[in-house]
Write a protein that holds these residues in place. Structure first.
Motif, PDB file in Angstrom:
ATOM      1  N   HIS A   1      15.490   5.884   1.566  1.00 29.05           N
ATOM      2  CA  HIS A   1      14.028   6.002   1.518  1.00 29.05           C
ATOM      3  C   HIS A   1      13.444   6.974   2.536  1.00 29.05           C
ATOM      4  N   LYS A   2      14.328   7.600   3.296  1.00 32.93           N
ATOM      5  CA  LYS A   2      13.878   8.450   4.393  1.00 32.93           C
ATOM      6  C   LYS A   2      12.974   9.589   3.919  1.00 32.93           C
ATOM      7  N   GLU A   3      13.394  10.237   2.859  1.00 35.87           N
ATOM      8  CA  GLU A   3      12.640  11.386   2.397  1.00 35.87           C
ATOM      9  C   GLU A   3      11.260  10.990   1.892  1.00 35.87           C
TER      10      GLU A   3
ATOM     11  N   ALA B   1      10.892  12.156   6.724  1.00 31.14           N
ATOM     12  CA  ALA B   1      12.002  12.142   7.683  1.00 31.14           C
ATOM     13  C   ALA B   1      11.483  12.144   9.120  1.00 31.14           C
ATOM     14  N   ASP B   2      10.394  12.899   9.364  1.00 34.70           N
ATOM     15  CA  ASP B   2       9.836  12.980  10.720  1.00 34.70           C
ATOM     16  C   ASP B   2       9.337  11.606  11.170  1.00 34.70           C
ATOM     17  N   ILE B   3       8.812  10.841  10.217  1.00 33.98           N
ATOM     18  CA  ILE B   3       8.269   9.520  10.551  1.00 33.98           C
ATOM     19  C   ILE B   3       9.389   8.534  10.879  1.00 33.98           C
ATOM     20  N   VAL B   4      10.423   8.535  10.041  1.00 37.05           N
ATOM     21  CA  VAL B   4      11.545   7.626  10.286  1.00 37.05           C
ATOM     22  C   VAL B   4      12.230   7.991  11.607  1.00 37.05           C
ATOM     23  N   ASP B   5      12.516   9.284  11.786  1.00 33.60           N
ATOM     24  CA  ASP B   5      13.154   9.705  13.040  1.00 33.60           C
ATOM     25  C   ASP B   5      12.235   9.416  14.232  1.00 33.60           C
TER      26      ASP B   5
ATOM     27  N   LEU C   1       0.808  -1.231   0.000  1.00 34.83           N
ATOM     28  CA  LEU C   1       0.000   0.000   0.000  1.00 34.83           C
ATOM     29  C   LEU C   1       0.836   1.273   0.000  1.00 34.83           C
ATOM     30  N   VAL C   2       2.168   1.139  -0.085  1.00 34.29           N
ATOM     31  CA  VAL C   2       3.010   2.349  -0.011  1.00 34.29           C
ATOM     32  C   VAL C   2       2.808   3.288  -1.195  1.00 34.29           C
ATOM     33  N   GLY C   3       2.304   2.756  -2.299  1.00 42.40           N
ATOM     34  CA  GLY C   3       1.989   3.623  -3.445  1.00 42.40           C
ATOM     35  C   GLY C   3       0.841   4.561  -3.105  1.00 42.40           C
ATOM     36  N   ILE C   4      -0.033   4.143  -2.197  1.00 39.94           N
ATOM     37  CA  ILE C   4      -1.174   4.962  -1.777  1.00 39.94           C
ATOM     38  C   ILE C   4      -0.764   5.852  -0.595  1.00 39.94           C
ATOM     39  N   ILE C   5      -0.074   5.241   0.376  1.00 38.69           N
ATOM     40  CA  ILE C   5       0.346   5.964   1.587  1.00 38.69           C
ATOM     41  C   ILE C   5       1.848   5.729   1.807  1.00 38.69           C
ATOM     42  N   PRO C   6       2.689   6.614   1.259  1.00 36.15           N
ATOM     43  CA  PRO C   6       4.148   6.406   1.334  1.00 36.15           C
ATOM     44  C   PRO C   6       4.671   6.229   2.765  1.00 36.15           C
ATOM     45  N   ALA C   7       4.017   6.867   3.731  1.00 36.21           N
ATOM     46  CA  ALA C   7       4.498   6.790   5.120  1.00 36.21           C
ATOM     47  C   ALA C   7       4.513   5.359   5.656  1.00 36.21           C
ATOM     48  N   LEU C   8       3.627   4.510   5.127  1.00 37.68           N
ATOM     49  CA  LEU C   8       3.580   3.116   5.599  1.00 37.68           C
ATOM     50  C   LEU C   8       4.891   2.377   5.334  1.00 37.68           C
ATOM     51  N   GLY C   9       5.690   2.901   4.420  1.00 37.50           N
ATOM     52  CA  GLY C   9       6.975   2.287   4.091  1.00 37.50           C
ATOM     53  C   GLY C   9       7.894   2.172   5.294  1.00 37.50           C
TER      54      GLY C   9
END
Ligand code: TK8
Length: 335
Positions: free
Chosen positions: A313-315, A319-323, A96-104
């Motif tokens: 893939h951070k960007e 970045a806020d999500i990964v951090d 689903l990352v194509g729909i919601i990239p943050a899920l990555g």
């Protein structure tokens, strides 16, 4: 005496009153699409969820589960939810990352070290934050169920060090982070929907795939594979998604029952996975597969080699999500 009289009158009024039982509930059939088979622990979870719904709705809310991709693959089913033509799906977050990239964020290699820390992150604030993003995309995540820690299987050779990945044709989910993780280890990674994996392994179109032991068992991949390596390279969650357009037409009581019972089902499903993991591994061994563990040294090498994937893939993830998740894991681990 007065009190008793009052109570009896109240009961009599309630019984004869015009409000029927479970009036806040309508009879609903809820189709739940699954890529995995009914003997996967998700089957136990859905049974427990149904029992809970029966109690809360007087049998009015009915789940009808479809297995083995009978209603289409994860991505297809998810799109059907968004457009309001299907009620629910149990899907990996990865396609689903194509729909919601943050899920990555959940696909980053070696992110979680144990199921417990995954539960803390998913069932807490971080998970809620992801649920808001899903909601904005037309998807209500009722709860995070478990797919689990993933291991590599293949038909070619024992894989005991990262150099052994070289040239191996590995099926990965439709997800750039998984693709990069395996390319980076030297494998020839091919994105493919789950429903095509068994026959692609059988016809040797691909050599390898990666999934938790319970899936390698219940989807019978062990029949067409020879080697397994306990890589534990990623923990992927299952999402129990509900169509937002359909959910919005339900009464608040129906919505609350679904949310509460999805959590009851989740706890049963996670518990059954914990028990079945070992049994599945035994079954796989009995079927004649060679199971390899990675040495401690090799685990460190593979992990360190994979860390470039985070930066790359951070960007895209945010970045806020990964951090944010790394900070939360640090706090959890310090306790
Ligand atoms: C089942 C999938 C599966 C996942 C995959 O629909 O695609 O490999 O691990 O469990 O969601």
């Amino acid at each position: 005496m007065k009190k008793l009289l009052f109570a009896t009158t109240a009961i009599a009024m309630a019984i004869s009153g015009s409000v029927p039982a479970f009036a806040e509930f309508n009879s609903r059939t809820i189709r739940v699409s699954n890529g995995i088979n009914s003997d996967h622990p998700v089957g136990n979870g859905i049974k427990a969820m149904q029992q809970c719904l029966d109690e809360k709705s007087g049998g009015k809310l009915k789940l009808t589960a479809f297995w083995g991709g009978a209603l289409g693959g994860d991505l297809q089913a998810t799109q059907a939810l968004r457009s309001g033509v299907q009620e629910a799906v149990v899907t990996s977050s990865s396609p689903l990352v194509g729909i919601i990239p943050a899920l990555g964020v959940f696909d980053l290699p070696f992110l979680f070290a144990s199921p417990d820390e995954a539960y803390k992150v998913l069932d807490g604030k971080f998970g809620d934050n992801m649920n808001e993003k899903l909601d904005a995309a037309g998807l209500i995540n009722l709860a995070y169920w478990e797919n689990g820690f993933r291991n590599l299987s293949n038909s070619q050779r024992p894989v005991t060090k990262w150099e052994d990945f070289s040239g191996l044709k590995v099926r990965v989910m439709q997800n750039n982070i998984f693709l990069d993780t395996f390319q980076n280890l030297g494998a020839n990674a091919t994105p493919m929907a789950f429903g095509e994996v068994y026959s692609a392994l059988e016809t040797k179109a691909i050599d390898a795939q990666e999934n938790p032991y319970v899936t390698i068992d219940t989807s019978k991949f062990f029949e067409v594979q020879k080697y397994i390596t306990e890589t534990n390279h990623a923990y992927t969650p299952f999402l129990f998604l509900f169509s937002k357009p359909i959910f919005n037409t339900y009464t608040p009581e129906e919505q609350a029952a679904l949310r509460e019972c999805a959590i009851v089902g989740r706890d049963v499903e996670r518990q059954v996975i914990a028990e079945l993991n070992k049994k599945s591994l035994e079954k796989i061994k009995e079927a004649g597969l060679e199971v390899n563990q990675l040495s401690a040294e090799e685990q460190v090498r593979i992990r360190e080699k994979s860390m470039v994937v985070y930066e790359k893939h951070k960007e895209q993830i945010g970045a806020d999500i990964v951090d944010g998740i790394l900070a939360e894991l640090k706090t959890i681990r310090a306790k």
